[in-house]
Design an enzyme around this catalytic site. Structure first.
Site, PDB file in Angstrom:
ATOM      1  N   HIS A   1       0.858  -0.655   0.162  1.00  0.00           N
ATOM      2  CA  HIS A   1      -0.252   0.231   0.103  1.00  0.00           C
ATOM      3  C   HIS A   1       0.854   1.204  -0.168  1.00  0.00           C
ATOM      4  O   HIS A   1       2.327   0.950   0.605  1.00  0.00           O
ATOM      5  CB  HIS A   1      -0.410   0.323   0.733  1.00  0.00           C
TER       6      HIS A   1
ATOM      7  N   ASP B   1       3.225  -4.759   7.432  1.00  0.00           N
ATOM      8  CA  ASP B   1       2.040  -3.901   7.641  1.00  0.00           C
ATOM      9  C   ASP B   1       0.900  -4.728   7.971  1.00  0.00           C
ATOM     10  O   ASP B   1       0.579  -5.874   6.867  1.00  0.00           O
ATOM     11  CB  ASP B   1       1.943  -2.988   6.359  1.00  0.00           C
TER      12      ASP B   1
ATOM     13  N   GLN C   1      -3.868  -5.166   7.017  1.00  0.00           N
ATOM     14  CA  GLN C   1      -5.587  -5.711   6.711  1.00  0.00           C
ATOM     15  C   GLN C   1      -5.069  -7.321   7.750  1.00  0.00           C
ATOM     16  O   GLN C   1      -5.978  -8.373   8.253  1.00  0.00           O
ATOM     17  CB  GLN C   1      -5.388  -6.121   5.098  1.00  0.00           C
TER      18      GLN C   1
ATOM     19  N   LYS D   1     -10.612  -0.534  10.133  1.00  0.00           N
ATOM     20  CA  LYS D   1     -10.596  -1.825   9.918  1.00  0.00           C
ATOM     21  C   LYS D   1     -11.200  -3.401  10.460  1.00  0.00           C
ATOM     22  O   LYS D   1     -11.074  -3.688   9.911  1.00  0.00           O
ATOM     23  CB  LYS D   1      -8.980  -1.969   8.366  1.00  0.00           C
TER      24      LYS D   1
ATOM     25  N   CYS E   1      -4.495   2.321  -3.862  1.00  0.00           N
ATOM     26  CA  CYS E   1      -2.984   2.975  -3.395  1.00  0.00           C
ATOM     27  C   CYS E   1      -2.466   2.028  -3.502  1.00  0.00           C
ATOM     28  O   CYS E   1      -1.209   2.028  -2.435  1.00  0.00           O
ATOM     29  CB  CYS E   1      -3.333   3.629  -1.637  1.00  0.00           C
TER      30      CYS E   1
HETATM   31  C1  LIG Z   1      -2.067  -2.923   3.250  1.00  0.00           C
HETATM   32  C2  LIG Z   1      -2.564  -1.317   4.090  1.00  0.00           C
HETATM   33  N1  LIG Z   1      -1.522  -0.882   4.611  1.00  0.00           N
HETATM   34  C3  LIG Z   1      -2.134   0.161   5.045  1.00  0.00           C
HETATM   35  C4  LIG Z   1      -2.757   0.821   5.130  1.00  0.00           C
HETATM   36  C5  LIG Z   1      -3.396   2.342   5.555  1.00  0.00           C
HETATM   37  O1  LIG Z   1      -4.092   2.453   6.718  1.00  0.00           O
HETATM   38  P1  LIG Z   1      -5.106   3.119   7.176  1.00  0.00           P
HETATM   39  O2  LIG Z   1      -5.230   4.371   6.299  1.00  0.00           O
HETATM   40  O3  LIG Z   1      -5.887   2.966   8.346  1.00  0.00           O
HETATM   41  O4  LIG Z   1      -3.029   4.230   7.769  1.00  0.00           O
HETATM   42  C6  LIG Z   1      -3.899   0.318   4.397  1.00  0.00           C
HETATM   43  C7  LIG Z   1      -5.034   0.899   3.869  1.00  0.00           C
HETATM   44  O5  LIG Z   1      -5.729   0.547   3.217  1.00  0.00           O
HETATM   45  C8  LIG Z   1      -3.687  -0.952   3.737  1.00  0.00           C
HETATM   46  O6  LIG Z   1      -4.567  -1.577   2.981  1.00  0.00           O
END
Ligand SMILES: Cc1ncc(COP(=O)(O)O)c(C=O)c1O
Length: 415
Positions: free
Chosen positions: A132, A209, A212, A235, A373
């Site tokens: 992401h 990360d 998910q 999430k 993203c």
């Molecule tokens: C794999 C992953 N990493 C990071 C994020 C970023 O999350 P946040 O926008 O809550 O910081 C997302 C959000 O879609 C994601 O799917």
């Protein structure tokens, strides 16, 4: 922790789960809402909504250093939430959990205060092509400003993470590995423990990360042995504005602060300052108090149903979704990795994903369309955008049928 009644005799009563989420009984355009945008953000159970309300109506004040009843009640609830996150991730101690605004902020924190300290021009950071943007852009900042080199671990056409190719990227100049636990577009689950083992054999620290991963997989940071793990509350059926960073205490204790302000200092003089200990060193200013408490309630909720039962249910739903969507001729599905979570991305030949999403929205079906993203990943597959249906603990086979019907109808529209 009492078990949720939906799972008491070994079954998974999805209707009972659904009844806990008030928004799911909504109608949109006169049709039942079919919410399949969970990878972007999940809906909230009544238990979380009630907890937020209770915190504001009877436990609210600023936290820490308070000498009055409400300040103590708020601090207890806030620190109690930290303990719930600790238990959820199986961290060794609550001081290893830093509350942040979201996963993005947690990754930035590590990039600036941990990786930045280790990077000299030409040093390398290894990410995967599935990341992401929030696990790409902070490393690009280190590339732009400090001369870091970013290397990209590949996936195959099905979206499988190629562990051998990943290993080949590691060199004596690799200072950090930062990799998703589960892809938000392909659903691919990365063999995180193996990634950590391979990197640690070369003395390279690893950030996972879990934006998910923490929602869909069992996470045990002690077993994974990762150096950092990030989660995001919204999430995970919790509120927006709250996330958390797990970091091994020895790292956190050695890291300089991120933001400066109240709460994170020990003493401030006119000519010098001293910093507080982790986790408060990294929580400058008034934190997201009630959101953290709400995240704690979300964790309680998920735990009462059970991660393993949720995973089993979601696995069935995503398998069924693959079956149904494969029947639709003009759909190309992205992400058929052997290990994958409850996400299906697709495009319809001859139709822009935005148009497809807009058309099926009229049938009450909420999917996301766009870049998700993950622009480098889209480039890997030679596309500019996809549609994405992402499933949560409350989604049903009937909802998958509705999706398939709506897509079949949309296909006729574009014929
Ligand atoms: C794999 C992953 N990493 C990071 C994020 C970023 O999350 P946040 O926008 O809550 O910081 C997302 C959000 O879609 C994601 O799917």
């Amino acid at each position: 922790m009492t078990m949720h009644p939906a799972v008491t005799n070994g079954a998974y009563d999805v209707d009972r789960i659904r009844a806990d989420f008030p928004i799911l009984s909504m109608q949109v355009y006169g049709k039942p809402l079919v919410y399949l945008d969970n990878a972007a953000s999940a809906q909230k159970p009544q238990a979380v909504l009630d907890r937020l309300n209770q915190a504001y109506t009877s436990e609210y004040a600023n936290v820490h250093r308070g000498l009055h009843y409400l300040a103590n009640a708020a601090t207890e609830a806030y620190e109690g939430a930290r303990e719930k996150v600790r238990a959820f991730l199986n961290a060794a101690r609550p001081e290893e959990i830093v509350f942040t605004r979201n996963a993005t902020e947690a990754i930035n924190l590590v990039a600036y205060t941990f990786a930045r300290e280790r990077i000299k021009p030409g040093d390398e950071i290894v990410v995967s092509i599935m990341e992401h943007h929030s696990n790409i852009v902070p490393w690009h900042f280190l590339r732009e400003r400090h001369g870091a080199v970013i290397k990209w671990a590949p996936v195959d056409d099905d979206g499988n993470f190629l562990i051998d190719e990943f290993e080949k990227l590691l060199t004596p100049r690799t200072r950090m590995v930062a990799i998703t636990h589960m892809s938000n577009m392909l659903g691919t689950i990365v063999p995180a423990k193996e990634v950590v083992r391979i990197a640690h054999a070369r003395g390279i620290p690893v950030l996972l990360d879990g934006a998910q991963g923490a929602v869909h997989l069992d996470v045990d940071v002690l077993d994974l042995d990762c150096d950092f793990y990030v989660i995001t509350g919204h999430k995970l059926y919790g509120p927006t504005g709250i996330g958390a960073l797990y970091g091994k205490y020895e790292h956190l204790a050695a890291m300089p602060p991120f933001n400066g302000g109240g709460e994170m200092i020990r003493e401030v003089f006119t000519d010098r300052i001293t910093y507080g200990d982790p986790p408060h060193r990294f929580e400058a200013g008034t934190p997201s108090i009630v959101q953290a408490i709400g995240l704690g309630a979300a964790i309680d909720y998920v735990t009462s149903v059970g991660k393993a039962r949720i995973r089993k249910h979601e696995d069935e739903i995503v398998r069924y979704a693959h079956e149904r969507l494969r029947e639709i001729n003009r759909l190309r599905i992205f992400g058929t990795a052997k290990q994958k979570g409850s996400i299906v991305s697709f495009e319809m030949t001859g139709a822009h994903p935005h148009d497809v999403a807009t058309i099926i929205d009229r049938s009450g079906i909420a999917v996301r369309a766009g870049t998700h993203c993950v622009m480098p990943l889209l480039a890997r597959y030679g596309v500019h955008a996809t549609c994405r249906a992402s499933f949560a603990m409350y989604n049903t086979r009937e909802e998958v049928d509705s999706l398939a019907q709506a897509l079949t109808k949309a296909q006729e529209f574009f014929a």
